[in-house]
Design a protein around this motif. Structure first.
Motif, PDB file in Angstrom:
ATOM      1  N   PHE A 152      30.245  30.064  50.919  1.00 30.16           N
ATOM      2  CA  PHE A 152      31.281  29.192  50.374  1.00 30.16           C
ATOM      3  C   PHE A 152      31.233  29.132  48.849  1.00 30.16           C
ATOM      4  O   PHE A 152      32.263  28.959  48.198  1.00 30.16           O
ATOM      5  CB  PHE A 152      31.149  27.782  50.942  1.00 30.16           C
ATOM      6  CG  PHE A 152      31.690  27.615  52.335  1.00 30.16           C
ATOM      7  CD1 PHE A 152      32.007  28.721  53.112  1.00 30.16           C
ATOM      8  CD2 PHE A 152      31.883  26.354  52.884  1.00 30.16           C
ATOM      9  CE1 PHE A 152      32.498  28.569  54.404  1.00 30.16           C
ATOM     10  CE2 PHE A 152      32.383  26.193  54.157  1.00 30.16           C
ATOM     11  CZ  PHE A 152      32.690  27.309  54.927  1.00 30.16           C
ATOM     12  N   ILE A 153      30.046  29.246  48.268  1.00 29.56           N
ATOM     13  CA  ILE A 153      29.945  29.260  46.804  1.00 29.56           C
ATOM     14  C   ILE A 153      30.727  30.439  46.243  1.00 29.56           C
ATOM     15  O   ILE A 153      31.444  30.318  45.239  1.00 29.56           O
ATOM     16  CB  ILE A 153      28.474  29.303  46.364  1.00 29.56           C
ATOM     17  CG1 ILE A 153      27.779  27.981  46.711  1.00 29.56           C
ATOM     18  CG2 ILE A 153      28.355  29.579  44.874  1.00 29.56           C
ATOM     19  CD1 ILE A 153      26.283  27.994  46.507  1.00 29.56           C
ATOM     20  N   SER A 154      30.620  31.596  46.899  1.00 30.22           N
ATOM     21  CA  SER A 154      31.390  32.766  46.468  1.00 30.22           C
ATOM     22  C   SER A 154      32.883  32.546  46.685  1.00 30.22           C
ATOM     23  O   SER A 154      33.701  32.844  45.808  1.00 30.22           O
ATOM     24  CB  SER A 154      30.924  34.013  47.223  1.00 30.22           C
ATOM     25  OG  SER A 154      29.601  34.352  46.879  1.00 30.22           O
ATOM     26  N   ILE A 155      33.239  32.025  47.862  1.00 27.99           N
ATOM     27  CA  ILE A 155      34.652  31.793  48.153  1.00 27.99           C
ATOM     28  C   ILE A 155      35.269  30.837  47.142  1.00 27.99           C
ATOM     29  O   ILE A 155      36.418  31.004  46.728  1.00 27.99           O
ATOM     30  CB  ILE A 155      34.828  31.210  49.571  1.00 27.99           C
ATOM     31  CG1 ILE A 155      34.327  32.185  50.638  1.00 27.99           C
ATOM     32  CG2 ILE A 155      36.304  30.895  49.835  1.00 27.99           C
ATOM     33  CD1 ILE A 155      34.462  31.635  52.054  1.00 27.99           C
ATOM     34  N   TRP A 156      34.517  29.832  46.752  1.00 33.33           N
ATOM     35  CA  TRP A 156      35.035  28.799  45.856  1.00 33.33           C
ATOM     36  C   TRP A 156      35.656  29.426  44.605  1.00 33.33           C
ATOM     37  O   TRP A 156      36.711  29.009  44.132  1.00 33.33           O
ATOM     38  CB  TRP A 156      33.912  27.845  45.471  1.00 33.33           C
ATOM     39  CG  TRP A 156      34.376  26.631  44.725  1.00 33.33           C
ATOM     40  CD1 TRP A 156      34.555  26.523  43.377  1.00 33.33           C
ATOM     41  CD2 TRP A 156      34.717  25.361  45.287  1.00 33.33           C
ATOM     42  NE1 TRP A 156      34.975  25.264  43.058  1.00 33.33           N
ATOM     43  CE2 TRP A 156      35.082  24.525  44.207  1.00 33.33           C
ATOM     44  CE3 TRP A 156      34.733  24.843  46.578  1.00 33.33           C
ATOM     45  CZ2 TRP A 156      35.475  23.202  44.395  1.00 33.33           C
ATOM     46  CZ3 TRP A 156      35.110  23.520  46.768  1.00 33.33           C
ATOM     47  CH2 TRP A 156      35.484  22.718  45.683  1.00 33.33           C
ATOM     48  N   TYR A 157      34.974  30.455  44.061  1.00 29.63           N
ATOM     49  CA  TYR A 157      35.467  31.099  42.851  1.00 29.63           C
ATOM     50  C   TYR A 157      36.440  32.232  43.157  1.00 29.63           C
ATOM     51  O   TYR A 157      37.400  32.451  42.407  1.00 29.63           O
ATOM     52  CB  TYR A 157      34.288  31.617  42.027  1.00 29.63           C
ATOM     53  CG  TYR A 157      33.381  30.514  41.548  1.00 29.63           C
ATOM     54  CD1 TYR A 157      33.789  29.646  40.536  1.00 29.63           C
ATOM     55  CD2 TYR A 157      32.126  30.315  42.107  1.00 29.63           C
ATOM     56  CE1 TYR A 157      32.970  28.624  40.097  1.00 29.63           C
ATOM     57  CE2 TYR A 157      31.298  29.290  41.675  1.00 29.63           C
ATOM     58  CZ  TYR A 157      31.720  28.449  40.664  1.00 29.63           C
ATOM     59  OH  TYR A 157      30.919  27.422  40.239  1.00 29.63           O
ATOM     60  N   LEU A 158      36.208  32.948  44.244  1.00 28.17           N
ATOM     61  CA  LEU A 158      37.106  34.046  44.600  1.00 28.17           C
ATOM     62  C   LEU A 158      38.536  33.551  44.822  1.00 28.17           C
ATOM     63  O   LEU A 158      39.498  34.254  44.526  1.00 28.17           O
ATOM     64  CB  LEU A 158      36.605  34.753  45.864  1.00 28.17           C
ATOM     65  CG  LEU A 158      35.392  35.663  45.707  1.00 28.17           C
ATOM     66  CD1 LEU A 158      34.902  36.129  47.076  1.00 28.17           C
ATOM     67  CD2 LEU A 158      35.717  36.861  44.834  1.00 28.17           C
TER      68      LEU A 158
END
Length: 404
Positions: free
Chosen positions: A82-88
């Motif tokens: 989710f940390i990656s998704i948050w910025y993607l």
């Protein structure tokens, strides 16, 4: 696996160093927490000796402690992705950027797969009582030289596949609009997020979504809807706090209930997997999105030590979930002449020690890369990409001339 970019208030991605103080430490602390939960989930606990074979009341306290501690793996998976998704979700997706991220991640996977393969060969040559079979050797060799193609580690393999389809997925979700996106998110949650074991595919193994790229696609659909259309929810501290606490309560109390029931009807030691240990299940995702939203709401902090540890924690997963490395740890744990609470305590301390050791090994890998392949990070990728684009353009130009 760390983002290669971060977002400023302008919404434009900006390149940052993989180490140092550039990242928001509020979020990086969650990355560390996520990997610790994943470590505890994958650590080879000797359940037979910890819980034993006493009466129901004798086994219940230990089994509950181990089950609650080790079944937060789904929360860890959700937090990490989710940390990656948050910025993607806020980037302008492009195939080139995704391929570059995959390229950079693949180098780390190759480093550790080849290093662990070399350790396997050395240990086998020095201590093996019988030669390794050709089948075993070829399997380890294939995983060492082709870690992604052989799915040596499910998480990075699925993440790389997700990166490749992310630009098209993001564009498609943008095009279908808010209403259809909402319907897709609701249907996905009902089908995959409410079933206690996370996914109906655990009953139908021919379609495995739980630990594959489809898990990330499913989660991206949900998180992107919140990021694009429900920012007021994410900015609502009370709502996000409630999300985290409700998800935690659902996971913990359901885990207590199923472990208690399983021990009552089974004589053997059991470690039941339920809601909290499945990244597709709603409780795990509620905890993760609540914690990330709350971390983002706080004033950004930049702690160099926290950020450097967070940049290295993926090494913990890569080493621990390697088949050979995990078997070595498992053999050592089983060789301990202890039982009950003492074995549980010693195993926990060993898990913490492994975490620290793996993070330091990650620092060593980063140091080696800094003076070798990262001296001009991404240079070789740019050369290969530009060459490939030139050939594609020449081919299209020839075809257009032929038609003319």
């Amino acid at each position: 696996m760390g983002l290669e970019t971060t977002l400023h208030k302008t919404g434009q991605p900006t390149r940052i160093s993989n180490r140092g103080g550039g990242r928001n430490s509020n979020v990086e602390v969650l990355r560390i927490l996520a990997m610790f939960l994943i470590l505890i989930n994958h650590f080879p606990w000797n359940l037979e000796n910890i819980v034993g074979h006493g009466s129901y009341l004798e086994r219940l306290p230990l089994d509950l402690v181990v089950a609650l501690a080790t079944n937060f793996g789904g929360v860890g998976d959700c937090l990490f992705f989710f940390i990656s998704i948050w910025y993607l979700c806020e980037e302008s997706p492009s195939l080139k950027r995704s391929c570059k991220r995959a390229w950079i991640l693949e180098r780390e996977l190759l480093f550790w797969s080849l290093t662990l393969f070399a350790v396997f060969l050395a240990v086998t040559a020095l201590h093996a009582t019988e030669p390794v079979s050709a089948k075993t050797f070829l399997r380890y060799a294939a995983q060492a030289f082709f870690p992604t193609a052989t799915n040596h580690w499910w998480f990075p393999t699925s993440y790389i596949l997700f990166l490749l389809i992310c630009p098209a997925l993001c564009e498609g979700l943008r095009r279908i609009g808010r209403d259809v996106h909402y319907s897709l998110a609701i249907i996905s949650t009902v089908v995959f997020g409410l079933v206690p074991f996370g996914c109906m595919n655990q009953l139908f193994h021919s379609w495995n979504m739980t630990y594959s790229v489809w898990l990330f696609v499913y989660q991206f659909v949900l998180v992107s809807y919140l990021r694009w259309y429900k920012k007021d929810w994410l900015d609502n501290t009370r709502m996000m706090t409630a999300s985290a606490w409700i998800g935690l309560a659902l996971g913990v109390f359901s885990q207590i209930a199923i472990v208690s029931a399983a021990l009552m009807f089974k004589e053997s030691t059991t470690l039941c997997v339920f809601w909290m240990n499945c990244p597709a299940a709603l409780p795990s995702m509620m905890v993760a999105i609540g914690l990330i939203a709350l971390a983002q709401r706080k004033a950004p902090r930049h702690n160099r030590m926290v950020n450097e540890i967070a940049s290295s924690v993926f090494t913990v997963y890569l080493i621990l979930t390697d088949g050979f490395a995990n078997s070595v740890i498992d053999d050592f744990i089983k060789g301990l002449d202890m039982t009950g609470w003492m074995l549980l305590l010693i195993s926990f301390l060993l898990a913490c020690g492994f975490f620290v050791l793996a993070v330091h090994l990650g620092f060593i890998r980063q140091g080696l890369f800094a003076v070798t392949v990262d001296r001009n990070r991404g240079h070789w990728f740019e050369l290969v990409w530009d060459k490939a684009m030139e050939r594609i353009e020449r081919g299209e130009h020839k075809r257009s001339n032929a038609k003319a």
